[in-house]
Design a protein around this motif. Structure first.
Motif, PDB file in Angstrom:
ATOM      1  N   GLU A 159       0.826  -1.221   0.000  1.00 40.68           N
ATOM      2  CA  GLU A 159       0.000   0.000   0.000  1.00 40.68           C
ATOM      3  C   GLU A 159       0.856   1.264   0.000  1.00 40.68           C
ATOM      4  O   GLU A 159       0.344   2.359  -0.248  1.00 40.68           O
ATOM      5  N   MET A 160       2.143   1.110   0.275  1.00 42.77           N
ATOM      6  CA  MET A 160       3.044   2.260   0.287  1.00 42.77           C
ATOM      7  C   MET A 160       3.711   2.500  -1.069  1.00 42.77           C
ATOM      8  O   MET A 160       4.727   3.185  -1.152  1.00 42.77           O
ATOM      9  N   VAL A 161       3.144   1.930  -2.126  1.00 42.31           N
ATOM     10  CA  VAL A 161       3.610   2.266  -3.470  1.00 42.31           C
ATOM     11  C   VAL A 161       3.038   3.641  -3.792  1.00 42.31           C
ATOM     12  O   VAL A 161       1.862   3.788  -4.139  1.00 42.31           O
ATOM     13  N   ILE A 162       3.858   4.666  -3.605  1.00 38.07           N
ATOM     14  CA  ILE A 162       3.423   6.061  -3.759  1.00 38.07           C
ATOM     15  C   ILE A 162       4.456   6.804  -4.600  1.00 38.07           C
ATOM     16  O   ILE A 162       5.610   6.950  -4.192  1.00 38.07           O
ATOM     17  N   THR A 163       4.049   7.257  -5.754  1.00 30.91           N
ATOM     18  CA  THR A 163       4.939   8.044  -6.608  1.00 30.91           C
ATOM     19  C   THR A 163       4.441   9.483  -6.682  1.00 30.91           C
ATOM     20  O   THR A 163       3.263   9.763  -6.425  1.00 30.91           O
ATOM     21  N   THR A 164       5.332  10.382  -7.033  1.00 35.00           N
ATOM     22  CA  THR A 164       4.941  11.759  -7.330  1.00 35.00           C
ATOM     23  C   THR A 164       4.676  11.822  -8.826  1.00 35.00           C
ATOM     24  O   THR A 164       5.600  11.750  -9.629  1.00 35.00           O
ATOM     25  N   TRP A 165       3.406  11.903  -9.187  1.00 34.08           N
ATOM     26  CA  TRP A 165       3.031  11.870 -10.598  1.00 34.08           C
ATOM     27  C   TRP A 165       2.871  13.290 -11.150  1.00 34.08           C
ATOM     28  O   TRP A 165       2.658  14.245 -10.397  1.00 34.08           O
ATOM     29  N   TYR A 166       2.964  13.390 -12.472  1.00 38.97           N
ATOM     30  CA  TYR A 166       2.781  14.676 -13.147  1.00 38.97           C
ATOM     31  C   TYR A 166       1.813  14.502 -14.315  1.00 38.97           C
ATOM     32  O   TYR A 166       1.831  13.474 -14.999  1.00 38.97           O
ATOM     33  N   SER A 168      -0.964   8.292 -19.739  1.00 43.62           N
ATOM     34  CA  SER A 168      -2.352   7.833 -19.866  1.00 43.62           C
ATOM     35  C   SER A 168      -3.168   8.995 -20.410  1.00 43.62           C
ATOM     36  O   SER A 168      -2.918  10.159 -20.078  1.00 43.62           O
ATOM     37  N   GLY A 169      -4.131   8.699 -21.269  1.00 37.87           N
ATOM     38  CA  GLY A 169      -4.916   9.709 -21.957  1.00 37.87           C
ATOM     39  C   GLY A 169      -6.005  10.332 -21.097  1.00 37.87           C
ATOM     40  O   GLY A 169      -6.124  10.039 -19.904  1.00 37.87           O
ATOM     41  N   PRO A 170      -6.835  11.187 -21.687  1.00 36.54           N
ATOM     42  CA  PRO A 170      -7.830  11.969 -20.932  1.00 36.54           C
ATOM     43  C   PRO A 170      -8.753  11.138 -20.045  1.00 36.54           C
ATOM     44  O   PRO A 170      -8.932  11.462 -18.865  1.00 36.54           O
ATOM     45  N   GLU A 171      -9.354  10.084 -20.581  1.00 36.13           N
ATOM     46  CA  GLU A 171     -10.304   9.303 -19.797  1.00 36.13           C
ATOM     47  C   GLU A 171      -9.613   8.570 -18.652  1.00 36.13           C
ATOM     48  O   GLU A 171     -10.082   8.590 -17.508  1.00 36.13           O
ATOM     49  N   ALA A 172      -8.497   7.907 -18.970  1.00 41.10           N
ATOM     50  CA  ALA A 172      -7.771   7.173 -17.927  1.00 41.10           C
ATOM     51  C   ALA A 172      -7.213   8.120 -16.873  1.00 41.10           C
ATOM     52  O   ALA A 172      -7.219   7.809 -15.673  1.00 41.10           O
ATOM     53  N   PHE A 173      -6.726   9.289 -17.296  1.00 42.24           N
ATOM     54  CA  PHE A 173      -6.186  10.257 -16.343  1.00 42.24           C
ATOM     55  C   PHE A 173      -7.285  10.785 -15.439  1.00 42.24           C
ATOM     56  O   PHE A 173      -7.087  10.974 -14.236  1.00 42.24           O
ATOM     57  N   SER A 174      -8.466  11.016 -15.995  1.00 39.93           N
ATOM     58  CA  SER A 174      -9.595  11.473 -15.200  1.00 39.93           C
ATOM     59  C   SER A 174      -9.954  10.456 -14.122  1.00 39.93           C
ATOM     60  O   SER A 174     -10.176  10.812 -12.953  1.00 39.93           O
ATOM     61  N   ALA A 175      -9.983   9.168 -14.491  1.00 46.44           N
ATOM     62  CA  ALA A 175     -10.277   8.113 -13.518  1.00 46.44           C
ATOM     63  C   ALA A 175      -9.185   8.031 -12.459  1.00 46.44           C
ATOM     64  O   ALA A 175      -9.464   7.830 -11.267  1.00 46.44           O
ATOM     65  N   PHE A 176      -7.936   8.214 -12.875  1.00 44.04           N
ATOM     66  CA  PHE A 176      -6.809   8.187 -11.946  1.00 44.04           C
ATOM     67  C   PHE A 176      -6.928   9.303 -10.913  1.00 44.04           C
ATOM     68  O   PHE A 176      -6.694   9.088  -9.718  1.00 44.04           O
ATOM     69  N   ILE A 177      -7.288  10.505 -11.362  1.00 44.09           N
ATOM     70  CA  ILE A 177      -7.428  11.649 -10.456  1.00 44.09           C
ATOM     71  C   ILE A 177      -8.476  11.358  -9.380  1.00 44.09           C
ATOM     72  O   ILE A 177      -8.255  11.616  -8.188  1.00 44.09           O
ATOM     73  N   LYS A 178      -9.609  10.803  -9.783  1.00 45.34           N
ATOM     74  CA  LYS A 178     -10.676  10.482  -8.819  1.00 45.34           C
ATOM     75  C   LYS A 178     -10.203   9.445  -7.810  1.00 45.34           C
ATOM     76  O   LYS A 178     -10.466   9.568  -6.604  1.00 45.34           O
ATOM     77  N   ALA A 179      -9.497   8.424  -8.282  1.00 50.95           N
ATOM     78  CA  ALA A 179      -9.019   7.377  -7.384  1.00 50.95           C
ATOM     79  C   ALA A 179      -7.944   7.916  -6.436  1.00 50.95           C
ATOM     80  O   ALA A 179      -7.927   7.578  -5.250  1.00 50.95           O
ATOM     81  N   ASP A 180      -7.055   8.768  -6.945  1.00 52.63           N
ATOM     82  CA  ASP A 180      -5.990   9.328  -6.119  1.00 52.63           C
ATOM     83  C   ASP A 180      -6.574  10.220  -5.025  1.00 52.63           C
ATOM     84  O   ASP A 180      -6.135  10.173  -3.875  1.00 52.63           O
ATOM     85  N   TYR A 181      -7.582  11.007  -5.392  1.00 53.73           N
ATOM     86  CA  TYR A 181      -8.249  11.845  -4.390  1.00 53.73           C
ATOM     87  C   TYR A 181      -8.873  10.980  -3.297  1.00 53.73           C
ATOM     88  O   TYR A 181      -8.742  11.284  -2.102  1.00 53.73           O
ATOM     89  N   ALA A 182      -9.550   9.904  -3.690  1.00 56.76           N
ATOM     90  CA  ALA A 182     -10.199   9.028  -2.713  1.00 56.76           C
ATOM     91  C   ALA A 182      -9.171   8.425  -1.751  1.00 56.76           C
ATOM     92  O   ALA A 182      -9.417   8.328  -0.538  1.00 56.76           O
ATOM     93  N   ASP A 183      -8.011   8.040  -2.274  1.00 55.04           N
ATOM     94  CA  ASP A 183      -6.959   7.475  -1.423  1.00 55.04           C
ATOM     95  C   ASP A 183      -6.459   8.494  -0.401  1.00 55.04           C
ATOM     96  O   ASP A 183      -6.328   8.184   0.794  1.00 55.04           O
TER      97      ASP A 183
END
Length: 321
Positions: A242-249, A292-307
């Motif tokens: 669970e500590m797999v944490i990167t600084t993404w851009y 990752s493109g627009p749709e995948a990035f959008s889903a990633f943002i939502k999941a990252d916020y939830a975490d």
């Protein structure tokens, strides 16, 4: 009335293709950076260079630092949604709304996600004078048996390495004192000097200190070991997947930016950063290509916020400024 309606429909039919065919870009594009140094600058500079080549117009960097990235985010959120003002973002996008509800804009809804472009690994480091003979298992036993005795530093309350360490504390059921600094570099300096015991920091900036024996690496916050530190175990190896944490851009545009423009910029980013020479240059700076493109990035943002929201809630962190 029917004639008016028919005329309006005819006008719309002609206008729609004209709008869709409007060329982009026809003037310089601004890429706004929330932080003027470090990996943010490296990624921003490479993006500006590659997008200039791919889009055929100058993409220029504009630094708008301050308030933990909020100045840059708000500036872009309030800009015209025409594709000429873009934002290079990072976990501040998802951490900010998780810790602060007193904002004049919504980082999660006031942008159009374009692409996630890269990731920077993080590493858990300690002061070698205190823990030089220990591996991670020994360190964990030590801090577990002495609750409140040890301290960790961060780049400030609400920073990404602050929340990452709070997540570590929750996962390991440990009590470690938080010492906030004005920036991550100050926290790292304090760890080197022994004023604090440990810190989570970006891998590229930490490697010289680790190789110089000024810091000791306990594990990298990745699934696999990293080429820059091949002898250091991963988060998975030490039993903390669970500590797999990167600084993404990633790159964002203001909400309402036409999909055709979003897709064009996303395609340019993918083509430009996929080039072997560009990917190697990223790797040389300790940065991983992670498109990752627009749709995948959008889903990633939502999941990252939830975490991060879960971490913030469990640690009772609330910053209103």
């Amino acid at each position: 009335m029917k004639r008016v309606w028919a005329a309006a429909m005819l006008l719309a039919a002609f206008a729609a293709p004209a709008a869709a065919d409007t060329p982009y870009p026809v003037k310089p594009v601004k890429l706004v950076l929330p932080f003027p140094t470090g990996a943010t600058f490296v990624v921003g500079q490479m993006l500006a260079e590659t997008l200039t080549r791919e889009l055929g117009e100058a993409v220029v960097i504009e630094n708008k630092s301050g308030a933990g990235g909020r100045i840059a985010m708000e500036h872009v959120a309030r800009s015209q949604p025409d594709g000429y003002t873009l934002l290079l973002t990072s976990p501040t996008l998802t951490i900010t709304p998780a810790i602060n509800s007193n904002l004049r804009f919504d980082p999660l809804t006031d942008f159009a996600p374009i692409a996630k472009v890269s990731e920077v690994p993080n590493v858990f480091v300690v002061n070698p004078q205190k823990f030089g003979q220990m591996d991670f298992n020994a360190l964990r036993k030590q801090i577990t048996s002495d609750p409140g005795k040890f301290s960790y530093g961060s780049g400030g309350a609400g920073s990404s390495n602050h929340l990452a360490f709070e997540k570590f504390k929750a996962l390991t059921n440990t009590d470690i004192l938080h010492v906030p600094y004005q920036g991550a570099s100050q926290a790292v300096t304090a760890a080197v000097g022994g004023q604090i015991d440990m810190v989570i920091n970006g891998l590229p900036n930490s490697v010289p200190l680790i190789k110089g024996k000024q810091l000791k690496a306990m594990f990298v916050l990745t699934r696999e070991r990293q080429p820059l530190l091949p002898d250091v175990p991963s988060a998975v190896e030490v039993g903390l997947p669970e500590m797999v944490i990167t600084t993404w851009y990633g790159v964002l545009a203001p909400k309402g930016t036409p999909k055709a423009i979003v897709d064009k910029v996303a395609g340019a980013i993918e083509r430009g950063l996929s080039a072997p020479k560009v990917r190697q240059k990223l790797a040389d700076n300790g940065i991983d290509f992670a498109y990752s493109g627009p749709e995948a990035f959008s889903a990633f943002i939502k999941a990252d916020y939830a975490d991060w929201k879960k971490v913030v809630t469990e640690a009772a962190i609330n910053i209103q400024n």
